[in-house]
Design an enzyme around this catalytic site. Sequence first.
Site, mmCIF file in Angstrom:
data_model
loop_
_atom_site.group_PDB
_atom_site.id
_atom_site.type_symbol
_atom_site.label_atom_id
_atom_site.label_comp_id
_atom_site.label_asym_id
_atom_site.label_seq_id
_atom_site.Cartn_x
_atom_site.Cartn_y
_atom_site.Cartn_z
ATOM 1 N N GLU A 120 -4.710 -10.987 -23.509
ATOM 2 C CA GLU A 120 -4.008 -12.115 -22.875
ATOM 3 C C GLU A 120 -4.937 -12.791 -21.845
ATOM 4 O OE1 GLU A 120 -0.541 -12.107 -19.984
ATOM 5 O OE2 GLU A 120 0.564 -12.160 -21.875
ATOM 6 N N ARG A 213 6.649 -13.385 -6.508
ATOM 7 C CA ARG A 213 6.412 -13.289 -5.067
ATOM 8 C C ARG A 213 6.483 -14.643 -4.370
ATOM 9 N NH1 ARG A 213 3.751 -8.310 -3.421
ATOM 10 N NH2 ARG A 213 4.207 -7.034 -5.223
#
Length: 401
Positions: A120, A213
Amino acid sequence: MQRERVAVVVGTRPEAIKLAPVVRALRDEGDVEAVVVSTGQHRQMLDQVFSRFGLQPDVELSLMQPNQTLAGLTSRALSTMDEALAEMSPRLLIVQGDTTTAFAAALSAFYRRVPVAHVEAGLRSGDLRNPYPEEANRRLASVLTELHFAPTWLSQQNLLDEGVSPDRVLVTGNTVVDALHTLLEVPCSFEGTPIEGVPLDGSRLMVVTSHRRESWGEDLQNICLALLDIVERHPDVRVVYPVHLNPNVGGTVRRLLEGVDRIHLTEPLDYLTFVNLLRRSDFILTDSGGVQEEAPTLGKPLLLLRAVTERPEAFALGLARIVGTHREDIVQEAERLLSDSRAYNRMAGTPNPYGDGRASERIALALGRWIRGESPLLHPSEQLGPAAQPPVVGRSPQIPA
Ligand code: UD1
Ligand code: UDP
């Protein structure tokens, strides 16, 4: 002949989902000894995936601490990975994605002069702070990587633009599509799962996940408030929201949504149960990376609760939309899908631009050739076909200002 040892590092839920088919393909290929190293960056959410895919870590570093900091986890991962690498002496280390585990393991391999293969590779949002810290982790991992397995042609192009040599970047598709395909054969049932008690008949179902986050605090509150608005205005709508175990997420979500009629908060779901939930859903609101890649396989419209994406392919095809984290925007886009069937149908299409279910097979083939010193690692015809790729993909679509 002695088989070469390849270490595969996993730390979090998405890494385990996306590397389980790679481990299986490497073991099927038979040329290498695939050793699974778990940093244990996640505990319960990782064990859930291991047991779903029948995967056992060969080396367990057990790093998770409650509410861990980025620096604390990174330094623990770096030093324990260093010891594990010294003991294992692998020929190659495989890392996946953009987590602390992926970055720290790649750095420790680099220090030990162990080549890194990055699964990825090449996704870019173009904004170092978004997703945070994943955009930085992924770019840092690229610098340390010998073999880049790019899931799409766009991610390959991103790496070439950064000067990576073309013979080191292979377009494989995303392994999450492989993982998903293995589960689509299994009949859909919620018996004995946390979804069993949710009355789904006659309701329209929105599945929600959120954990980034950069959204903690006000943005996550806005997302929750938008969900309250939507269920209040639409009595036939139910929300199922499996809540991430990060305490910075659960605290806000439970404070605002616990006990609200037609909003069902659950613990993190086993991957099969979650996939079945997505299949039963009408549409998805998420800030997850993996879920963005899964939705087009299942033909489900996706609204992205983020300002920017490093996975723009489905957005370019009109299968997903960036809605950001403003309360009114989320409500407006969700209501469009709830009230406008043409808009809904336009977003409910396939094919999946992220892969064809054969990414792990390609990765195992290329790694076998790399170990034997063969070239090319994959012929162009062996890489992901261009058919599933959007014809023109803009870079990193952003929500309109
Ligand atoms: C991490 C990754 C993020 C990925 C996400 C997938 C980094 C910096 N972040 O975020 O890229 O999208 O995983 O879910 O690598 N916790 C548990 N049990 C678990 C998992 C987490 O209790 O099984 C709690 C712990 O208190 C832990 C906290 O969540 O300290 C944070 O975990 P961490 O892996 O540092 O960050 P995530 O927010 O999960
Ligand atoms: N997922 C799961 N159970 C859940 C929520 C998500 O199995 O309750 C799966 C989901 O299908 C996807 C992956 O977890 O494959 C995404 O993980 P997450 O959103 O935590 O991380 P990200 O992909 O954003 O890094």
